[in-house]
Design a protein around this motif. Structure first.
Motif, short mmCIF file in Angstrom:
data_model
loop_
_atom_site.label_atom_id
_atom_site.label_comp_id
_atom_site.label_asym_id
_atom_site.label_seq_id
_atom_site.Cartn_x
_atom_site.Cartn_y
_atom_site.Cartn_z
N THR A 153 6.31 46.60 65.68
CA THR A 153 5.31 45.47 66.42
C THR A 153 3.88 45.84 66.04
N THR A 154 3.33 46.98 66.26
CA THR A 154 2.24 47.37 65.94
C THR A 154 1.64 46.93 64.56
N ILE A 155 2.61 47.10 63.57
CA ILE A 155 2.17 46.72 62.06
C ILE A 155 1.71 45.17 62.28
N LEU A 156 2.31 44.43 62.96
CA LEU A 156 2.10 42.86 62.94
C LEU A 156 0.85 42.75 63.91
N ALA A 157 0.84 43.45 65.06
CA ALA A 157 -0.58 43.43 65.87
C ALA A 157 -1.64 43.63 65.13
N LYS A 158 -1.55 44.80 64.22
CA LYS A 158 -2.85 44.87 63.38
C LYS A 158 -2.94 43.84 62.20
N ALA A 159 -1.96 43.23 61.72
CA ALA A 159 -2.04 42.11 60.69
C ALA A 159 -2.74 40.76 61.44
N TRP A 172 -12.36 27.81 62.10
CA TRP A 172 -10.99 27.99 61.64
C TRP A 172 -10.04 27.45 62.83
N GLU A 173 -9.36 26.41 62.30
CA GLU A 173 -8.33 26.04 63.40
C GLU A 173 -6.95 26.11 62.75
N PRO A 174 -6.38 27.28 62.66
CA PRO A 174 -4.98 27.14 61.85
C PRO A 174 -3.73 26.69 62.59
N SER A 175 -2.91 26.05 61.92
CA SER A 175 -1.58 25.59 62.70
C SER A 175 -0.50 26.07 62.09
N THR A 176 -0.43 26.30 60.74
CA THR A 176 0.82 26.77 60.10
C THR A 176 0.89 28.05 59.58
N VAL A 177 2.21 28.69 59.74
CA VAL A 177 2.31 30.09 59.19
C VAL A 177 3.61 29.95 58.55
N LEU A 178 3.36 30.82 57.07
CA LEU A 178 4.46 31.28 56.64
C LEU A 178 4.73 32.72 56.45
N VAL A 179 6.03 33.25 57.04
CA VAL A 179 6.44 34.34 56.86
C VAL A 179 7.68 34.58 55.89
N THR A 180 7.36 35.56 54.81
CA THR A 180 8.41 35.75 54.03
C THR A 180 9.12 37.09 54.14
N LEU A 188 9.07 39.75 63.57
CA LEU A 188 8.23 40.37 64.64
C LEU A 188 6.81 39.74 64.39
N ALA A 189 6.78 39.46 62.77
CA ALA A 189 5.50 38.53 62.32
C ALA A 189 5.52 37.06 63.12
N ALA A 190 6.88 36.55 63.10
CA ALA A 190 7.12 35.07 63.51
C ALA A 190 6.89 35.21 64.95
N ALA A 237 -0.37 33.21 55.46
CA ALA A 237 1.05 33.72 55.30
C ALA A 237 1.01 35.33 55.31
N ILE A 238 2.20 35.41 55.85
CA ILE A 238 2.64 37.03 55.93
C ILE A 238 3.55 37.39 55.10
N GLU A 239 3.38 38.23 54.07
CA GLU A 239 4.36 38.37 52.95
C GLU A 239 5.08 39.84 53.53
N CYS A 240 6.32 39.99 53.67
CA CYS A 240 6.72 41.00 54.51
C CYS A 240 7.82 41.83 53.40
N THR A 241 8.12 41.37 52.25
CA THR A 241 9.10 41.95 51.20
C THR A 241 8.67 43.00 50.31
N GLY A 242 7.54 42.63 49.67
CA GLY A 242 7.12 43.46 48.61
C GLY A 242 7.68 43.01 47.46
N VAL A 243 8.36 41.74 47.32
CA VAL A 243 9.04 41.44 46.25
C VAL A 243 7.77 40.82 45.12
N GLY A 244 7.55 40.95 43.90
CA GLY A 244 6.56 40.77 43.25
C GLY A 244 6.57 39.32 43.05
N GLN A 245 7.25 38.39 42.84
CA GLN A 245 7.23 36.99 42.28
C GLN A 245 6.98 36.35 43.53
N LEU A 246 7.51 36.80 44.95
CA LEU A 246 7.22 36.11 46.14
C LEU A 246 5.67 36.36 46.47
#
Length: 351
Positions: A153-159, A172-180, A188-190, A237-246
């Motif tokens: 969880t600390t990894i995401l708290a830092k993110a 800045w008024e964000p409304s949408t988040v994409l987690v891959t 935990l990012a979600a 967007a928080i990318e959590c896979t490390g997959v190059g194409q993603l």
């Protein structure tokens, strides 16, 4: 005392061995290990791909995701026998660099830090350890062994800390988040995104099972397929896979003034066709930011502890897909298709 140890960089060397009691030089706080979480880094170390032993020793006790119970602590330390605690992984370098000198060891500039269970110091997959009060964080006692989720969880708290700092560069008024990715880090990012009142979308490969169920239980939206199939231009967007194409797809999909945080570590070795010029044009003209994030410092541990304290206990319990007793410890380091988070339990009395 019993400990799960390896000879770093030697595949097949993992074993349950005997280690001496932790030296008093490690700190005045004595902690009994209740459980350790298993992550990709642990499996890389077990496979001989990573890791450094303590100076002068051949074996390394692994385990950096921990939950423990204080056995003894000095007066005035803010800790007492019975407290549930999580130990911080990284220690600042001895120079120290400018970041380590101010407690920002997660941003170490010279790489001379140590990491318990990973780099040059025994970790927490042992029955007991000693530590200094400034590198241990108390968790809500009602969490019990669910506190083992704090380190990831600390990894995401830092993110999220860095995302919000970058966002403050303008209105800045964000409304949408994409987690891959809907592994532990993605889930935990979600969770932290939902706690911030944002509309969270999670993209993963599977179409059924515990991952879609956990996302739905958060009130987030689950997707499978491609990034384009999600149908949004996320503010974050928080990318959590490390997959190059993603990674490239997420960068290309982010909305104007979008912020993309990369938390997954890529293996490399795969070439992808990419119109770098077009991607650069879009990022420049839309003021997008892409940054990487790893590890965490004490304030992120405290923020993570607060997030877990607010989380639904039943939801957290489902994130832990397998609990393995110490008697069957080898099973904890063997992946199965249904794994989300696997936990090795040294002591089950705290649930």
């Amino acid at each position: 005392m019993r400990a799960v140890t390896v000879v770093p960089l030697k595949s097949g060397s993992v074993d349950l061995t005997d280690l001496p009691e932790p030296p008093e030089s490690d700190g005045p706080v004595l902690v009994k290990t209740l459980a350790v979480g298993i992550c990709g880094t642990d499996l890389e170390i077990v496979n001989g791909e990573y890791g450094w032993p303590p100076p002068g020793e051949d074996r390394l006790a692994i385990g950096h995701e921990s939950i423990g119970q204080v056995i003894e602590a000095p007066s005035g330390s803010g800790l007492a026998a019975g407290d549930l605690v999580v130990a911080i992984v990284r220690r600042p370098d001895p120079v120290p660099c400018i970041n380590c000198a101010v407690g920002e060891w997660d941003m170490c500039r010279n790489g001379q830090y140590t990491e318990w269970g990973i780099k040059e110091h025994h970790g927490y997959a042992r029955e007991r350890y000693r530590i200094t009060p400034d590198f241990v964080v108390k968790v809500d006692p009602t969490l019990g062994n669910l506190g083992v989720l704090l380190e990831p969880t600390t990894i995401l708290a830092k993110a999220w800390d860095h995302i919000e700092r970058i966002g403050s560069r303008g209105k800045w008024e964000p409304s949408t988040v994409l987690v891959t990715g809907a592994g532990p880090i993605g889930l935990l990012a979600a969770l932290l995104g939902v706690q911030r009142g944002l509309q969270v979308h999670v993209l993963d490969q599977v179409t059924e099972g515990v991952k879609p169920e956990l996302v739905a239980a958060l009130g987030a939206t689950y997707h499978h397929g491609s990034v384009a199939d999600v149908g949004i231009q996320p503010d974050i967007a928080i990318e959590c896979t490390g997959v190059g194409q993603l990674i490239f797809d997420v960068m290309d999909t982010a909305g104007a003034n979008g912020i993309v945080c990369l938390t997954g570590v890529s293996s490399g070795g795969r070439e992808l066709p990419l119109d770098v010029g077009l991607l650069n044009r879009r990022m420049v003209l839309e003021n997008d930011v892409v940054f990487g994030s790893v590890n965490a410092n004490r304030r992120h541990y405290q923020a993570g502890a607060e997030a877990l304290a607010k989380a639904d206990r039943d939801w957290l319990a489902k994130v832990i897909s397998r609990r393995v007793s110490l008697a069957k410890w080898r099973e904890a380091y063997q992946r199965t298709p249904t794994d989300v988070k696997v936990v090795l339990e040294f002591d089950t009395t705290n649930g």
